[in-house]
Structure formats: structure tokens, C-alpha cells
Design a protein around this motif. Structure first.
Motif, PDB file in Angstrom:
ATOM      1  N   LYS A  10       0.750  -1.198  -0.296  1.00 14.91           N
ATOM      2  CA  LYS A  10      -0.180   0.079  -0.391  1.00 14.91           C
ATOM      3  C   LYS A  10       0.737   0.907  -0.303  1.00 14.91           C
ATOM      4  O   LYS A  10       0.025   1.991   0.071  1.00 14.91           O
ATOM      5  N   ARG A  75      -9.024  -8.242  -6.268  1.00 16.76           N
ATOM      6  CA  ARG A  75      -9.072  -7.412  -7.424  1.00 16.76           C
ATOM      7  C   ARG A  75      -9.581  -6.298  -7.858  1.00 16.76           C
ATOM      8  O   ARG A  75     -10.200  -5.665  -6.214  1.00 16.76           O
ATOM      9  N   PRO A  76      -8.563  -5.664  -8.064  1.00 18.43           N
ATOM     10  CA  PRO A  76      -8.994  -3.632  -7.496  1.00 18.43           C
ATOM     11  C   PRO A  76      -9.857  -3.412  -7.869  1.00 18.43           C
ATOM     12  O   PRO A  76     -10.207  -1.799  -8.476  1.00 18.43           O
ATOM     13  N   LYS A 119     -14.513  -3.304   0.672  1.00 16.34           N
ATOM     14  CA  LYS A 119     -14.854  -3.403  -1.032  1.00 16.34           C
ATOM     15  C   LYS A 119     -16.257  -2.587  -1.347  1.00 16.34           C
ATOM     16  O   LYS A 119     -16.217  -2.194  -2.864  1.00 16.34           O
ATOM     17  N   LYS A 245      -5.775   3.246  -8.974  1.00 13.27           N
ATOM     18  CA  LYS A 245      -6.686   2.749  -9.192  1.00 13.27           C
ATOM     19  C   LYS A 245      -8.185   3.440  -8.715  1.00 13.27           C
ATOM     20  O   LYS A 245      -9.493   3.167  -8.542  1.00 13.27           O
ATOM     21  N   TYR A 287      -0.655  -2.800  -3.727  1.00 15.95           N
ATOM     22  CA  TYR A 287      -1.861  -3.763  -3.277  1.00 15.95           C
ATOM     23  C   TYR A 287      -3.349  -3.397  -4.244  1.00 15.95           C
ATOM     24  O   TYR A 287      -3.940  -2.223  -4.516  1.00 15.95           O
ATOM     25  N   PRO A 288      -4.201  -5.015  -3.940  1.00 16.46           N
ATOM     26  CA  PRO A 288      -4.035  -6.033  -3.895  1.00 16.46           C
ATOM     27  C   PRO A 288      -3.635  -7.207  -4.786  1.00 16.46           C
ATOM     28  O   PRO A 288      -3.056  -7.921  -4.261  1.00 16.46           O
TER      29      PRO A 288
END
Length: 424
Positions: A10, A75-76, A119, A245, A287-288
Motif C-alpha cells: 500500500k 481485484r482492485p 470493497k 486505482k 495492493y491488492p
């Protein structure tokens, strides 16, 4: 001296390198793309202009049992944006619909409550039924026929028995399926263990068409398309994200047509020409996606695509979740060499493909050709070495090791995001 920031878990690791003609950065030619609107505006616009499909608010009319397949913790996908907007469209057209989110774990472990909250957000977790797909629970699967490859297609009953099946996801280059997103929500997302293993067999993995950014004649993609059609996946919302992201593009609508348009956008966005290197440094985008070695193999394949014969690959990945499975570990650690493991993989019948062999096979393919040095969690150093990888605690140490092999005048290619580029 200048610094290149490489995503790691991260945060970032600084890579100090002397500038010069022998240090090159491999990034997509269009990596400076500026999106039109906020993330929410981009998704709303896609939902308002579906491709080859009626709007979602129309599709849901008269449908009682609606299932949304959503990607898991590996999965981002910004589902905290996608899912509420999809739910909004569903309620607009059918406020009484019963909605279930089916988490597409594929062959991964179940997504934890904490990960679900991160999430989807508190409101979705509190108001919507969420179910983890468990690929090993045969009693949860329904038979839908024989795949083009000859394997049996078994898919989660929740998806099969839905009055309307939807999916949210994202599109990025994928190292053997060509691209993620679209049809991949069904296979491997919510397919049975035996179906996934057949689809990921060694013959298909070794196919020259099962490569990053390629769909044409790709045997793995062909099976996936068939599975999505048989499961009646009716509508997808797929986004494209940047290195932060953040959503920069979205498509919605017909499972195949919308996905193809998204893939075309990604291909243009992340295409890059090879810059052959004696030493190639890559990442899994942080990450992730870099949470285990299993996933990190993807970023290594970008390095493979631009490495000179006999090159050294340095792979930067946090691996906060370890290796990614004991099967994966033993498929390399239990053999005296990568070639011995590869010989076993290639002699395994399609129907006998063991879990994780596909990932081990791709890693072996690289280990046979290159030395790979992991920059990762020190707790994993011994296990990396068991799997025929080398280990360095820092980037500086890894570079010293690599230069001891390739020389101080080695040409160095750096790929800041190995999963976000199509090299070729």
C-alpha cells in the motif's frame, strides 16, 4: 541520481538509479490519459449509454431474482462505486427485485467480512445479501454442458437460477486470458473447481495464443465466452482504472460487445514497445494485486516480454498474504529444478490438472529462462528459495545481485506497473 517510485503493497519503494542511456523506463505510450468527469460520472454515463443492450433499468423489469457477480478481494475493482450505481438502476426499474451479490472468488479463498466492507461499503453490506462463491462445493453447482475444449461446465446455482444475471468488474491485460473482465466473471469467477482446472490445463497455458492482450484463437478465452453464454450473463459493467486505482473509463451493456469495446480502449491505453534489458525490474501494481506470489507472476510476464536472453528479472511485490497457496508452493518446491516441474506439468492430462498448476507453469517458464529475484516480505525468503527464486530484502541489494551476474554496464529496463502494460 534520480528516483523511480515502484508500487509495493500500500506504499512505494524508491529505486535510486543513475540516469543515462542504459536505464530505461517502460510505460504505456498513453499513460497520461485524462478522464472526462469524476469516477461516478464516468460510470453513470456508461450505464446511461449501454452497448448493444437495453438500459439496466429496462432489463430488470419483471425479474424477481437478480444476481450480480462481483470480483473478490484480489481485484482492485472499485465496487463501492459500481455496485451502488447498479443497484440504483435496478431499483429504478424494479424496486421489488430480490438482489444477491455473488462474490467471484474463482479458486481463491473466501473474501472476509472486513474485505467485503472495504470493497462494497457499509450500506451495501447492510442492505444486500452477499454470498462467497466456493468452487469446491459441488452441491452448489449446476451442469451447463461441455466446453469447446471438452471439459464439463459447472457453474454456481445462484448464477444459473437467477432471473437476470449481471456482473461488475474491470478490464486490464491478463497474462493468459488476454484481458480480464466480461466473460471472466463466470469462468473462472463462479465456476466449479473442476471446470476451472480443465480450462487452465497445461496445453492451453502453453498455447502461443494464451498471452497478454490476445483474444484471437485463445483457447482459454473461447471456453470463457461459452460459459458466459450458457450461464446467460446478460449485462456487464466493466471499468478501467489507473495506477491510483481510480476509474478513468467504463463500458456497460452486452457481455461480449461491451467487453470488446473496453478491451480495445485498454489495448490503446497500455500498449508499449519492448525495451530489451539485461536486468528488468517489474511490479504487480501494488495492493491488492501484489498481495501474494501467485498474483505476482502476472507482473513478471511483462518483464519476460522485454527481457534479453539470460536476463535477470527483479520482481517487487509485498506478498502480505504469503505465497497464495500450498499447492502452488509444492508444485515448484518439491522438484529439484524448474525444468523437472515443467516436464511434469506438460505430461499431465487436461482432466487431471491440479489446482494452481497454471500459475506454477508460467512461473516455471520464466525460471527456466531467467534468474528471478524477489524483493518482498523477509518472512518469505526461505520459501521463495525453495521455489527456485532468489530473494533480496531491498531494491539496492537486488540490483547488486543482478549486476554481479550481468555486469555493471548492464542495460536496465524498469516497468513500474507490470500488470498495467501490454508489451509487444
Amino acid at each position: 541520481m534520480f528516483l523511480i517510485k515502484l508500487p509495493y503493497h500500500k506504499t512505494y519503494l524508491d529505486l535510486p538509479l543513475e540516469p543515462g542511456p542504459k536505464v530505461r523506463l517502460l510505460t504505456p505510450e498513453n499513460h497520461e490519459y485524462t478522464p472526462d468527469g469524476t469516477q461516478e460520472e464516468i460510470v453513470r454515463r456508461a450505464l446511461a449509454n449501454p452497448i448493444a443492450s437495453p438500459p439496466l433499468s429496462e432489463l430488470v423489469k419483471g425479474k424477481k431474482n437478480i444476481v450480480i457477480i462481483s470480483s473478490d478481494h484480489t481485484r482492485p475493482v472499485p465496487s463501492h462505486i459500481n455496485i451502488p450505481l447498479m443497484l440504483e438502476e435496478i431499483k429504478k426499474g424494479n424496486p421489488d427485485a430480490d438482489v444477491t451479490i455473488l462474490v467471484a472468488t474463482g479458486m481463491h479463498r473466501p473474501t472476509t467480512d472486513e474485505e467485503l466492507l472495504a470493497k462494497f461499503g457499509q450500506k451495501v453490506v447492510d442492505e444486500v445479501k452477499i454470498v462467497n462463491h466456493l468452487s469446491e462445493k459441488d452441491e452448489d453447482m449446476a451442469f451447463l454442458g461441455i466446453l469447446p475444449s471438452g471439459g464439463e461446465l459447472w457453474v454456481n446455482k445462484l448464477a444459473v437460477e437467477a432471473d437476470l444475471l449481471l456482473a461488475d468488474g474491470f478490464i486490464e491485460p491478463h497474462f493468459f486470458a488476454g484481458f480480464s473482465g466480461g466473460r471472466k466473471s463466470v469462468l473462472p469467477g463462479v465456476a466449479s473447481r473442476k471446470t476451472v482446472m480443465y480450462n487452465h490445463n497445461s496445453t492451453f497455458i502453453s498455447s502461443p495464443y494464451a498471452r497478454t492482450g490476445n483474444l484471437e484463437n485463445n483457447p482459454i478465452h473461447r471456453d470463457m465466452l461459452f460459459a458466459a453464454e450458457k450461464a446467460k450473463l446478460a449485462f456487464v459493467l466493466n471499468v478501467v482504472i489507473n495506477a491510483k486505482k481510480e476509474i478513468i473509463y467504463a463500458v456497460a451493456g452486452h457481455t461480449v460487445e461491451a467487453h470488446l469495446k473496453g478491451c480495445a480502449f485498454v489495448r490503446e491505453l497500455v500498449a508499449a514497445k519492448p525495451i530489451p534489458g539485461d536486468i528488468v525490474i517489474s511490479t504487480n501494481g501494488g495492493y491488492p494485486l501484489d498481495q501474494n506470489l501467485y498474483q505476482a507472476v502476472k507482473g513478471m510476464t511483462a518483464a519476460e516480454a522485454t527481457a534479453k536472453p539470460g536476463a535477470v528479472i527483479i520482481m517487487v511485490a509485498g506478498c502480505s498474504d504469503g505465497l497464495g497457496g500450498e499447492d502452488f508452493y509444492h508444485q515448484l518446491a518439491d522438484f529439484p529444478s524448474p525444468q523437472a516441474a515443467m516436464d511434469t506439468f506438460l505430461s499431465t492430462a487436461k482432466e487431471d490438472t491440479p489446482a494452481d498448476q497454471w500459475e506454477s507453469q508460467i512461473l516455471c517458464r520464466m525460471l527456466i529462462k531467467y534468474k528471478v529475484i524477489m524483493v518482498s516480505d523477509p518472512k518469505l525468503a526461505g520459501r521463495f528459495r525453495d521455489m527456485h527464486l532468489d530473494y533480496a530484502e531491498t531494491l539496492e541489494e537486488a540490483l547488486t545481485m543482478a549486476k554481479a551476474i550481468k555486469g555493471d554496464d548492464a542495460e536496465i529496463t524498469v516497468i513500474p506497473d507490470g500488470v498495467g502494460v501490454i508489451v509487444g
